[in-house]
Motif scaffolding. Structure first.
Motif, PDB file in Angstrom:
ATOM      1  N   ALA A 117      41.704  55.295  28.010  1.00 23.29           N
ATOM      2  CA  ALA A 117      42.738  54.644  28.818  1.00 23.29           C
ATOM      3  C   ALA A 117      44.110  54.939  28.223  1.00 23.29           C
ATOM      4  CB  ALA A 117      42.509  53.138  28.887  1.00 23.29           C
ATOM      5  N   ILE A 118      45.075  55.212  29.084  1.00 22.35           N
ATOM      6  CA  ILE A 118      46.454  55.428  28.646  1.00 22.35           C
ATOM      7  C   ILE A 118      47.369  54.583  29.528  1.00 22.35           C
ATOM      8  CG2 ILE A 118      48.281  57.101  28.210  1.00 22.35           C
ATOM      9  CD1 ILE A 118      46.224  59.273  27.976  1.00 22.35           C
ATOM     10  N   GLY A 119      48.296  53.880  28.908  1.00 22.99           N
ATOM     11  CA  GLY A 119      49.209  53.050  29.687  1.00 22.99           C
ATOM     12  C   GLY A 119      50.269  52.422  28.807  1.00 22.99           C
ATOM     13  N   ASN A 120      50.916  51.415  29.357  1.00 27.72           N
ATOM     14  CA  ASN A 120      52.048  50.773  28.690  1.00 27.72           C
ATOM     15  C   ASN A 120      51.754  49.293  28.425  1.00 27.72           C
ATOM     16  OD1 ASN A 120      53.658  53.225  29.100  1.00 27.72           O
ATOM     17  ND2 ASN A 120      53.725  52.591  31.236  1.00 27.72           N
ATOM     18  N   PRO A 121      50.853  48.985  27.502  1.00 30.94           N
ATOM     19  CA  PRO A 121      50.527  47.584  27.251  1.00 30.94           C
ATOM     20  C   PRO A 121      51.725  46.831  26.702  1.00 30.94           C
ATOM     21  CG  PRO A 121      49.620  48.963  25.516  1.00 30.94           C
ATOM     22  CD  PRO A 121      50.157  49.889  26.577  1.00 30.94           C
ATOM     23  N   PRO A 132      47.880  43.711  29.675  1.00 30.71           N
ATOM     24  CA  PRO A 132      48.986  43.664  30.626  1.00 30.71           C
ATOM     25  C   PRO A 132      49.966  44.813  30.399  1.00 30.71           C
ATOM     26  CG  PRO A 132      48.529  41.470  29.787  1.00 30.71           C
ATOM     27  CD  PRO A 132      47.663  42.418  28.998  1.00 30.71           C
ATOM     28  N   GLY A 133      50.300  45.507  31.449  1.00 30.98           N
ATOM     29  CA  GLY A 133      51.152  46.703  31.352  1.00 30.98           C
ATOM     30  C   GLY A 133      50.354  47.981  31.506  1.00 30.98           C
ATOM     31  N   ASN A 134      49.029  47.917  31.200  1.00 33.62           N
ATOM     32  CA  ASN A 134      48.153  49.065  31.431  1.00 33.62           C
ATOM     33  C   ASN A 134      47.854  49.252  32.915  1.00 33.62           C
ATOM     34  OD1 ASN A 134      46.888  48.618  28.347  1.00 33.62           O
ATOM     35  ND2 ASN A 134      46.802  50.714  29.110  1.00 33.62           N
ATOM     36  N   SER A 135      48.064  48.214  33.712  1.00 38.57           N
ATOM     37  CA  SER A 135      47.725  48.270  35.135  1.00 38.57           C
ATOM     38  C   SER A 135      48.368  49.477  35.803  1.00 38.57           C
ATOM     39  CB  SER A 135      48.208  46.997  35.833  1.00 38.57           C
ATOM     40  OG  SER A 135      47.502  45.871  35.386  1.00 38.57           O
ATOM     41  N   THR A 173      42.948  48.419  36.416  1.00 40.61           N
ATOM     42  CA  THR A 173      43.456  47.379  37.295  1.00 40.61           C
ATOM     43  C   THR A 173      43.577  46.009  36.643  1.00 40.61           C
ATOM     44  OG1 THR A 173      43.132  46.247  39.405  1.00 40.61           O
ATOM     45  CG2 THR A 173      41.151  46.975  38.293  1.00 40.61           C
ATOM     46  N   VAL A 174      42.587  45.585  35.849  1.00 43.86           N
ATOM     47  CA  VAL A 174      42.609  44.221  35.319  1.00 43.86           C
ATOM     48  C   VAL A 174      41.612  44.120  34.173  1.00 43.86           C
ATOM     49  CG1 VAL A 174      40.791  43.267  36.817  1.00 43.86           C
ATOM     50  CG2 VAL A 174      42.653  41.780  36.065  1.00 43.86           C
ATOM     51  N   LYS A 175      41.824  43.142  33.297  1.00 46.79           N
ATOM     52  CA  LYS A 175      40.856  42.862  32.234  1.00 46.79           C
ATOM     53  C   LYS A 175      40.332  41.453  32.413  1.00 46.79           C
ATOM     54  CE  LYS A 175      41.863  41.503  28.170  1.00 46.79           C
ATOM     55  NZ  LYS A 175      42.262  41.443  26.756  1.00 46.79           N
ATOM     56  N   ALA A 176      39.159  41.194  31.846  1.00 48.78           N
ATOM     57  CA  ALA A 176      38.596  39.854  31.877  1.00 48.78           C
ATOM     58  C   ALA A 176      39.401  38.961  30.941  1.00 48.78           C
ATOM     59  CB  ALA A 176      37.128  39.885  31.458  1.00 48.78           C
ATOM     60  N   THR A 177      39.838  37.811  31.440  1.00 42.31           N
ATOM     61  CA  THR A 177      40.654  36.919  30.626  1.00 42.31           C
ATOM     62  C   THR A 177      39.808  36.065  29.689  1.00 42.31           C
ATOM     63  OG1 THR A 177      40.593  35.297  32.432  1.00 42.31           O
ATOM     64  CG2 THR A 177      42.491  36.783  32.347  1.00 42.31           C
ATOM     65  N   ILE A 179      56.601  45.228  34.274  1.00 41.67           N
ATOM     66  CA  ILE A 179      56.330  46.606  33.859  1.00 41.67           C
ATOM     67  C   ILE A 179      54.842  46.917  33.992  1.00 41.67           C
ATOM     68  CG2 ILE A 179      56.460  48.264  31.957  1.00 41.67           C
ATOM     69  CD1 ILE A 179      58.814  46.581  30.890  1.00 41.67           C
ATOM     70  N   GLY A 180      54.558  48.055  34.574  1.00 44.47           N
ATOM     71  CA  GLY A 180      53.190  48.541  34.672  1.00 44.47           C
ATOM     72  C   GLY A 180      53.139  50.029  34.365  1.00 44.47           C
ATOM     73  N   SER A 181      52.065  50.655  34.773  1.00 42.51           N
ATOM     74  CA  SER A 181      51.861  52.082  34.497  1.00 42.51           C
ATOM     75  C   SER A 181      51.555  52.812  35.800  1.00 42.51           C
ATOM     76  CB  SER A 181      50.703  52.279  33.506  1.00 42.51           C
ATOM     77  OG  SER A 181      50.919  51.548  32.328  1.00 42.51           O
ATOM     78  N   GLY A 182      51.581  54.127  35.724  1.00 42.09           N
ATOM     79  CA  GLY A 182      51.229  54.956  36.863  1.00 42.09           C
ATOM     80  C   GLY A 182      50.824  56.330  36.384  1.00 42.09           C
ATOM     81  N   ILE A 183      50.251  57.115  37.277  1.00 43.13           N
ATOM     82  CA  ILE A 183      49.817  58.459  36.912  1.00 43.13           C
ATOM     83  C   ILE A 183      50.278  59.441  37.993  1.00 43.13           C
ATOM     84  CG2 ILE A 183      47.538  58.070  37.974  1.00 43.13           C
ATOM     85  CD1 ILE A 183      48.175  60.239  34.870  1.00 43.13           C
ATOM     86  N   ILE A 184      50.948  60.515  37.573  1.00 44.71           N
ATOM     87  CA  ILE A 184      51.415  61.537  38.516  1.00 44.71           C
ATOM     88  C   ILE A 184      50.205  62.336  38.994  1.00 44.71           C
ATOM     89  CG2 ILE A 184      52.864  63.578  38.805  1.00 44.71           C
ATOM     90  CD1 ILE A 184      54.615  62.491  36.503  1.00 44.71           C
ATOM     91  N   VAL A 185      50.009  62.355  40.327  1.00 42.17           N
ATOM     92  CA  VAL A 185      48.839  63.050  40.881  1.00 42.17           C
ATOM     93  C   VAL A 185      49.222  64.307  41.653  1.00 42.17           C
ATOM     94  CG1 VAL A 185      47.387  60.990  40.964  1.00 42.17           C
ATOM     95  CG2 VAL A 185      48.893  61.504  42.895  1.00 42.17           C
TER      96      VAL A 185
END
Length: 360
Positions: free
Chosen positions: A165-169, A213-216, A232-236, A88-94
């Protein structure tokens, strides 16, 4: 002689990093970021007139444009039985016609893509574009009554700006989570993947707005509610360090897809780094600005135009370059077959050449 050997080794290492395209996004290594020039403190407090909206208003406006992207993968077990897995990830309608911007690593290798909308509807999506090097993808759904996000100008972002930031963590159970912070840094370069498979991503926006994870693929917004990046990514190895792809890299891609239904990636056949990273590898870049050519592909348009490894690209079609993303932004507005004028520095000589754009 020793200096030349070091430069050669550095070029080989950088080329290997840039050339690896199969990232697994297991680890994140921060290589460097833009150096901030010291600024003299002002005599009095400055007043800024840019009006920012309250975060609740921004969230209400943009949330309907944020989607959940569920990718289904089909495999077979030892007994050749069909096994399905999903991520599962996220997306934005453009665009209101159903074009959605997300990350390449969210949709790559998938057998089926499902999009979950804010109003509870779900649709099967078609993959229109995918680029693992940029970690960008565009998918499309056939749906009506869609809300499209407003796109901002990532070139105007400065350190200290508000970031939302908005997404699906962690999946759809926490879908459309809103987090806020600031722009922590610009022009970051990170390496993602494993030691055996590493991808270099340049010119990223760094933020302390929480990205998990999921905010991507979800949007990074400014204080006016405009999309300035794609998370895109976070520092681990640290907290509150996340990265987003500047939206200006994606704009010409989106525009061409909306206009023509697809995108042919323009190609000149060079791999580049900016001067800060070149200096990190003890490669002397004698000019202010410009981007350093690490590698020229064999039989590429660049090689045919006489461009060499070690050349420094100063401008393309009159636009001065300081970042690799600027070169991409210029090239992505062009079509295969078009000519582009490139000004180079080779040693102490300034050279102008024309390259006929190819396609990947």
């Amino acid at each position: 002689m020793i200096k030349n050997i070091r430069a050669f080794i550095a070029v080989v290492l950088i080329s290997a990093l840039i050339g690896a395209l199969s990232a697994t996004f297991v680890t994140t290594k921060i290589i460097y970021g833009e150096r901030q020039k010291p600024v003299e403190p002002p005599e009095k407090t400055q007043t800024f007139t840019v009006k920012e909206a309250p975060i609740p208003d921004i969230a209400r406006e943009i949330t309907p444009a944020v989607v959940g992207v569920v990718t289904i993968y089909i495999d077979y077990d030892f007994f050749f039985r069909r096994v399905e897995s999903q991520s599962i990830g996220s997306g934005i309608i453009v665009d209101k016609n159903g074009y959605i911007l997300t990350n390449a690593h969210v949709v790559e290798g998938s057998n089926r893509i499902m999009v979950y909308l804010y109003d509870g509807r779900k649709f099967k999506a078609k993959k229109i574009y995918e680029d693992g090097e940029l970690d960008l993808a565009v998918i499309k759904i056939d749906a009506d009554n869609l809300t499209a996000a407003r796109l901002g100008d990532s070139d105007k972002v400065v350190v200290g700006d508000r970031a939302i930031a908005i997404g699906n963590p962690l999946g759809l159970t926490l879908q459309r989570t809103v987090t806020a912070g600031i722009i922590s840094a610009l022009n970051r370069t990170i390496a993602v993947g494993t030691q055996k498979s590493m991808t270099l991503i340049q010119d990223l926006i760094q933020t302390d707005a929480s990205i998990n994870p999921g905010n991507s693929g979800g949007p990074l917004l400014n204080g006016k509610g405009e999309v300035i990046g794609i998370n895109t990514v976070k520092a681990t190895e640290a907290e509150a360090i996340g990265f987003a792809i500047p939206i200006n890299i994606a704009k010409p891609i989106i525009n061409k897809i909306i206009e023509k239904g697809g995108f042919e990636k323009p190609y000149i056949g060079v791999e580049c780094i900016d001067r800060e990273m070149a200096r990190l590898f003890n490669i002397d870049v004698p000019v202010d600005g410009g981007i350093y050519i690490v590698k020229v592909h064999k039989d590429s348009p660049a090689q045919k135009a006489g461009i060499r490894q070690g050349d420094i690209v100063l401008n393309i079609n009159g636009e001065k370059l300081t970042k690799v993303s600027q070169m991409r932004k210029v090239l992505y507005t062009l079509e295969p077959g078009q000519k582009v004028k490139i000004v180079l520095m080779r040693g102490n000589d300034k050279i102008t050449t024309e390259v006929i754009i190819g396609k990947e």
